[in-house]
Enzyme design. Structure first.
Site, PDB file in Angstrom:
ATOM      1  N   ILE A  90     103.818  95.309  62.546  1.00 21.69           N
ATOM      2  CA  ILE A  90     103.549  96.650  63.067  1.00 21.69           C
ATOM      3  C   ILE A  90     104.651  97.008  64.065  1.00 21.69           C
ATOM      4  O   ILE A  90     104.881  96.275  65.036  1.00 21.69           O
ATOM      5  CB  ILE A  90     102.171  96.722  63.757  1.00 21.69           C
ATOM      6  CG1 ILE A  90     101.091  96.137  62.845  1.00 21.69           C
ATOM      7  CG2 ILE A  90     101.853  98.161  64.155  1.00 21.69           C
ATOM      8  CD1 ILE A  90     100.953  96.827  61.509  1.00 21.69           C
ATOM      9  N   HIS A 106      93.897  86.350  68.090  1.00 23.99           N
ATOM     10  CA  HIS A 106      94.709  85.221  67.605  1.00 23.99           C
ATOM     11  C   HIS A 106      93.860  83.944  67.661  1.00 23.99           C
ATOM     12  O   HIS A 106      93.250  83.645  68.700  1.00 23.99           O
ATOM     13  CB  HIS A 106      95.955  85.037  68.473  1.00 23.99           C
ATOM     14  CG  HIS A 106      96.874  83.967  67.960  1.00 23.99           C
ATOM     15  ND1 HIS A 106      97.719  84.167  66.888  1.00 23.99           N
ATOM     16  CD2 HIS A 106      97.072  82.693  68.363  1.00 23.99           C
ATOM     17  CE1 HIS A 106      98.412  83.055  66.660  1.00 23.99           C
ATOM     18  NE2 HIS A 106      98.029  82.142  67.545  1.00 23.99           N
ATOM     19  N   ASP A 142     103.350  86.654  69.475  1.00 27.12           N
ATOM     20  CA  ASP A 142     102.152  86.129  70.136  1.00 27.12           C
ATOM     21  C   ASP A 142     102.451  85.733  71.581  1.00 27.12           C
ATOM     22  O   ASP A 142     101.942  84.724  72.075  1.00 27.12           O
ATOM     23  CB  ASP A 142     101.596  84.917  69.377  1.00 27.12           C
ATOM     24  CG  ASP A 142     101.293  85.232  67.922  1.00 27.12           C
ATOM     25  OD1 ASP A 142     100.995  86.403  67.622  1.00 27.12           O
ATOM     26  OD2 ASP A 142     101.362  84.317  67.089  1.00 27.12           O
ATOM     27  N   PRO A 556      55.747  61.894  52.055  1.00 27.66           N
ATOM     28  CA  PRO A 556      55.220  60.919  53.012  1.00 27.66           C
ATOM     29  C   PRO A 556      55.194  59.511  52.437  1.00 27.66           C
ATOM     30  O   PRO A 556      55.630  59.268  51.313  1.00 27.66           O
ATOM     31  CB  PRO A 556      53.799  61.436  53.250  1.00 27.66           C
ATOM     32  CG  PRO A 556      53.406  61.987  51.917  1.00 27.66           C
ATOM     33  CD  PRO A 556      54.665  62.576  51.315  1.00 27.66           C
ATOM     34  N   LYS A 581      64.071  63.492  49.966  1.00 26.55           N
ATOM     35  CA  LYS A 581      64.070  62.530  51.071  1.00 26.55           C
ATOM     36  C   LYS A 581      62.737  61.790  51.063  1.00 26.55           C
ATOM     37  O   LYS A 581      61.699  62.364  51.403  1.00 26.55           O
ATOM     38  CB  LYS A 581      64.235  63.221  52.428  1.00 26.55           C
ATOM     39  CG  LYS A 581      64.474  62.228  53.563  1.00 26.55           C
ATOM     40  CD  LYS A 581      64.120  62.769  54.917  1.00 26.55           C
ATOM     41  CE  LYS A 581      62.685  62.543  55.274  1.00 26.55           C
ATOM     42  NZ  LYS A 581      62.329  61.114  55.445  1.00 26.55           N
ATOM     43  N   PRO A 582      62.743  60.519  50.662  1.00 24.71           N
ATOM     44  CA  PRO A 582      61.506  59.747  50.768  1.00 24.71           C
ATOM     45  C   PRO A 582      61.204  59.449  52.227  1.00 24.71           C
ATOM     46  O   PRO A 582      62.062  59.608  53.101  1.00 24.71           O
ATOM     47  CB  PRO A 582      61.827  58.462  49.999  1.00 24.71           C
ATOM     48  CG  PRO A 582      63.314  58.324  50.095  1.00 24.71           C
ATOM     49  CD  PRO A 582      63.870  59.713  50.149  1.00 24.71           C
ATOM     50  N   GLN A 584      60.943  57.493  55.559  1.00 22.55           N
ATOM     51  CA  GLN A 584      61.902  56.508  56.062  1.00 22.55           C
ATOM     52  C   GLN A 584      61.452  55.078  55.798  1.00 22.55           C
ATOM     53  O   GLN A 584      62.262  54.202  55.511  1.00 22.55           O
ATOM     54  CB  GLN A 584      62.112  56.722  57.564  1.00 22.55           C
ATOM     55  CG  GLN A 584      63.107  55.755  58.179  1.00 22.55           C
ATOM     56  CD  GLN A 584      63.369  56.070  59.641  1.00 22.55           C
ATOM     57  OE1 GLN A 584      62.974  57.121  60.132  1.00 22.55           O
ATOM     58  NE2 GLN A 584      64.017  55.158  60.342  1.00 22.55           N
ATOM     59  N   GLY A 614      63.355  61.613  59.243  1.00 23.42           N
ATOM     60  CA  GLY A 614      63.058  63.035  59.148  1.00 23.42           C
ATOM     61  C   GLY A 614      63.867  63.833  60.147  1.00 23.42           C
ATOM     62  O   GLY A 614      64.297  64.951  59.872  1.00 23.42           O
ATOM     63  N   GLY A 618      65.592  65.230  57.045  1.00 20.55           N
ATOM     64  CA  GLY A 618      64.667  66.336  56.837  1.00 20.55           C
ATOM     65  C   GLY A 618      65.126  67.607  57.538  1.00 20.55           C
ATOM     66  O   GLY A 618      65.058  68.702  56.975  1.00 20.55           O
ATOM     67  N   SER A 635      52.674  65.866  58.253  1.00 17.29           N
ATOM     68  CA  SER A 635      51.828  66.320  59.352  1.00 17.29           C
ATOM     69  C   SER A 635      51.989  67.818  59.588  1.00 17.29           C
ATOM     70  O   SER A 635      53.024  68.414  59.284  1.00 17.29           O
ATOM     71  CB  SER A 635      52.181  65.564  60.640  1.00 17.29           C
ATOM     72  OG  SER A 635      53.439  65.982  61.128  1.00 17.29           O
ATOM     73  N   CYS A 691      45.359  61.977  52.062  1.00 19.41           N
ATOM     74  CA  CYS A 691      45.341  63.282  52.729  1.00 19.41           C
ATOM     75  C   CYS A 691      44.018  64.006  52.553  1.00 19.41           C
ATOM     76  O   CYS A 691      43.612  64.783  53.415  1.00 19.41           O
ATOM     77  CB  CYS A 691      46.491  64.148  52.222  1.00 19.41           C
ATOM     78  SG  CYS A 691      46.529  64.351  50.436  1.00 19.41           S
TER      79      CYS A 691
END
Length: 873
Positions: A90, A106, A142, A556, A581-582, A584, A614, A618, A635, A691
């Site tokens: 410019i 910048h 710059d 779970p 994800k099983p 832990q 998790g 998770g 939970s 459950c």
């Protein structure tokens, strides 16, 4: 303030929108010309607002400004030029023209890294701090005075893309707009840039991005990540340019299990491992590169270099070219079959698949294709290459490499994988991180297995099945049946399940689930909608079902394999990919399941298993922007957190199966033998780790003492009868738990009577072999219903009575997702399963609720402009 925005790109677009929101008048937008007929995003946004847009190819010629360009600029009457992202030069008569001058964004902390590749050099130099500067433009490069700066930490594995998306883009937009506010308020600073610490580096292009191997590993890592993705750091390997992406430093000694790869100029060969390509610096320290790109643009996982990277397209013989003509005979509507021609996008249907397979057999009897082979190689080039390799015997499928841990248990040798399962292969976590899996029956450490590490999780490698294959799901169920004793044994030592129960329920129902959903793979359909405009305007509207995308599953520890099956089968039947994800503490059957999916023929990347906590895994799945659905069983507390994260991340679909405190109402007119037997099963099934376990039994007063006595007299269960604990109950119960924990792994079945509604044990889920009995007044149906429903949980419930009217009335009034009448713990793969209130929402099992939850509706409005009305029936 009247502002001219000079720049381009999404960054310029966002700055433009925020300036308008701040109430400034944008008098003109100056951006680059359209490319391939497509306008820059900044131009598109301004044109929508009817703001004057100028698309000058250049502003100056031979170092001098172009007068007619400058005149058009001056005519807009700007008081300030804002250059959010500008690739053009410019002229200074434009920069200095406005009353307030010009400011520029910048992406570095000036005076460091002046020049066009500032982000690249921030990473290449290994700077610990990065950031951006908004400065006043001058005739230097710059070098103008600083208005404001913002800094951020540079992460060890940041790339140009990651640091830009995380900080430089979002905070840069805010910073640029804030700078304009400061100018409008008269508080803008002009801090002269110091020369101390100033740097200027060249523009990074492909020709100067070659890797120098004679430097430490960290410097090589910085060079690779500093050029990732553009322009890409490269080196000559096997006579061709190979570009390296996804570099991380290896903290400890890397695995030596790999195939050497000679790299000219490197002090020692690289190692192609399952995790990627291990490279070494001149300090003998290592880095890991995950992806490689060849000169033709093909990108592969670095760990597949020797199996895929060097396998260029097979040159066809004349006979093989004639064999390829079978496509042309089927796709008669296609004038010319090219490498990119897609079989199905060209109009082929399932019958054409059968015909194609049979035509191939006629031309080459030795080539035995399956229908799914066509679905997995849909373009002409993919298909013919597959066929020719099969004919030449070059198609040997890559053998699944499994580093088993073997144990002699239950009169058999079980073989257990112990690594992460990602994109069709078992891989170690970065740095070899592991954690221990413990047998809950005796405390023995079964083995240590890989701990999930975020850096290894590349979601982009996953894809839709698109054509869900019933045959593959059936083969998987068959393989699970063949391995059912092994799976049940693994489940038993991992979760503590009774072996016979694991065999019948944990594994047995898992097999049933995959068989059931295999039948739904090709029966998912949309519907037509009779809209008002259907006639006489010849409009038709219909929905079609499409996969939602990548589905995350978090399960779970009480039914590790069965919970996997309940959620995974529905996702796969609907054509999605799965990241699971099983729990832990119980990852073993999930990792064994992954092996069976490969044996069954699932494509790479469709099923992925990520063991770990998790808190880490998770949460990462909940937050991931590319995951479109998450199914969770666990939970209520964690379910709430997951739901919140899913909403904040990308409003992903969620299904939750949470806590329970299921009431079981036993009336005096019941079948007592059955009520006692099923009542005990309702609590003690699967050791109470269930459950839907009956969290509280309400027994009619006239039956109460007899019922309790019958329960206690069943000595074979070795149960402890506890009565009249009242106020001291909580103390006793906490001590019971302490004894259980001190003993290690067992808790004897326990009965509590005279439990009052306000006690902790009457309200909270026990999740153990604990029977809680309360009495209710004879004939007080509505009273006991009120007590039974006085809970935030609503997963399951039950009623025992010979009076069918009473049973129907009670089942209608109980607020729970499942109501059992004169039975308990009955589930079936065809029946939806899920809860109300804080027991969650969404359903597992059943077609309508589970598989359909993994789909999205696409609505199509079509004007039938070709068919006459009389043809529409």
């Amino acid at each position: 303030m009247k502002i001219a925005v000079i720049g381009q790109s999404l960054f310029g677009q966002e700055v433009y929108k925020e300036l308008k929101n701040d109430g400034h008048t944008i008098v003109g937008v100056f951006t680059i010309p359209d490319k391939d007929g497509k306008a820059d995003p900044l131009a598109t946004e301004a044109e929508k607002d009817a703001v004057p847009v100028f698309k000058f190819p250049r502003w100056r010629l031979k170092g001098k400004s172009i007068p007619e360009v400058v005149d058009q600029y001056k005519a807009v009457g700007a008081e300030l030029n804002v250059l959010p992202f500008c690739s053009q030069f410019i002229p200074m008569d434009v920069i200095d023209h406005p009353k307030h001058g010009s400011i520029i964004y910048h992406p570095s902390l000036l005076p460091r890294h002046r020049g066009a590749s500032a982000i690249n050099w921030t990473l290449i130099h290994g700077d610990k701090k990065g950031g951006f500067t908004v400065f006043w433009a001058d005739d230097g490069l710059d070098t103008g005075p600083i208005l404001l700066q913002r800094e951020c930490d540079v992460e060890p594995d940041d790339t140009v893309n990651s640091i830009y998306k995380r900080f430089l883009f979002p905070e840069g937009v805010k910073g640029t707009v804030e700078a304009v506010r400061m100018i409008a308020a008269g508080t803008a600073l002009k801090i002269i840039q110091p020369e101390e610490g100033a740097t200027y580096e060249c523009i990074q292009k492909k020709d100067n991005a070659k890797i120098d191997w004679n430097q430490p590993a960290e410097a090589i890592h910085n060079w690779i990540r500093g050029n990732d993705k553009v322009p890409g750091a490269w080196a000559e390997v096997d006579g061709q340019k190979l570009t390296f992406y996804g570099s991380t430093l290896v903290d400890n000694n890397p695995s030596t299990k790999g195939q050497p790869l000679e790299i000219p100029g490197a002090g020692r060969p690289g190692l192609v491992t399952k995790a990627g390509l291990v490279l070494f610096g001149n300090d003998d320290k290592a880095l890991l590169v995950r992806n490689l790109q060849f000169e033709d643009g093909k990108m592969i996982s670095a760990g597949q270099y020797f199996s895929m990277g060097s396998s260029a397209a097979v040159e066809l013989t004349e006979e093989e070219k004639a064999f390829a003509a079978v496509w042309k005979s089927i796709l008669t509507n296609v004038e010319q079959v090219e490498d990119s021609t897609d079989f199905f996008k060209s109009g082929a249907a399932s019958m054409d698949v059968v015909r194609l397979v049979e035509e191939v057999k006629l031309r080459a009897s030795d080539l035995q294709l399956q229908n799914e082979d066509v679905y997995m190689a849909t373009t002409f080039q993919e298909f013919i290459q597959m066929c020719v390799r099969k004919l030449r015997g070059e198609d040997g499928e890559e053998e699944l490499v499994v580093d088993y841990v073997e144990k002699n248990v239950n009169n058999m040798t079980i073989r257990m994988p112990h690594q992460l399962f990602i994109n069709g292969e078992y891989v170690d976590a970065e740095g070899g991180k592991t954690y221990k899996t413990i047998n809950p029956t005796d405390g023995e450490v079964i083995y240590s297995h890989a701990w999930f590490c975020l850096g290894l999780f590349v979601l982009d490698s996953f894809y839709f099945i698109v054509f869900p294959q019933p045959q593959i799901c059936v083969r998987l169920a068959d393989l699970m049946e063949q391995h059912q004793e092994e799976l049940a044994t693994i489940e038993s030592i991992d979760s503590g399940a009774v072996y016979t129960l694991a065999l019948k329920t944990h594994v047995g129902m898992s097999i049933q689930t995959f068989r059931y959903f295999a039948g739904w793979c090709d029966k998912i359909q949309g519907c037509t909608i009779p809209i008002n405009q259907a006639r006489p305007n010849r409009n038709i509207t219909f929905t079609k079902k499409e996969p939602v995308g990548v589905c995350a599953i978090v399960i779970p520890w009480n039914y590790p394999l069965m919970m996997l099956a309940w959620k995974t089968a529905a996702c796969l039947a609907a054509g999605n990919t799965v990241v699971l994800k099983p729990a832990q503490v119980t990852p073993l059957t999930a990792l064994k399941f992954a092996e069976l999916t490969v044996r069954a023929g699932f494509p790479k990347g469709v099923v992925n298993i990520l063991p770990g906590s998790g808190f880490l895994v998770g949460q990462r799945l909940s937050d991931h922007p590319d995951i479109r659905k998450l199914g969770f069983t666990g939970s209520t507390e964690i379910g709430k957190q997951i739901m919140k994260s899913c909403a904040v991340s990308n409003v992903k679909k969620v299904s939750l199966e949470l806590g329970g405190k299921s009431p079981l109402i036993i009336f005096s007119d019941c079948d007592l033998d059955k009520a006692v037997r099923m009542g005990m099963s309702s609590v003690f099934f699967n050791k109470g780790e269930n459950c839907i376990a009956a969290g509280r039994l309400f027994v009619e007063e006239s039956l109460h003492d007899t019922f309790v006595q019958r329960v206690v007299c069943m000595d074979r269960l070795g149960m402890e009868y506890v009565t009249r604990w009242h106020c001291c109950f909580l103390w006793h119960f906490s001590n019971l738990l302490s004894c259980f924990i001190d003993a290690g792994f067992f808790f004897e079945p326990t009965v509590f009577t005279n439990v009052q509604d306000n006690m902790f044990i009457a309200k909270e889920e026990s999740f153990g072999p604990i029977m809680i009995i309360s009495k209710f007044k004879n004939g007080d149906v509505d009273g006991v219903l009120k007590r039974a429903n006085d809970t935030e949980f609503g997963l399951a419930s039950g009623v025992f009575t010979r009076d069918i009217s009473k049973a129907l009335y009670v089942s209608e009034k109980l607020k729970a997702g499942t109501v059992f009448v004169n039975t308990y713990n009955k589930t079936d793969v065809a029946a939806p399963f899920g809860g109300f209130k804080q027991s969650g929402f969404g359903k597992d099992l059943g077609m309508k609720d589970s598989a359909h939850a993994c789909l999205i509706n696409v609505v199509l409005f079509i004007y039938l402009f070709i068919l006459p009305v009389s043809c529409i029936t």
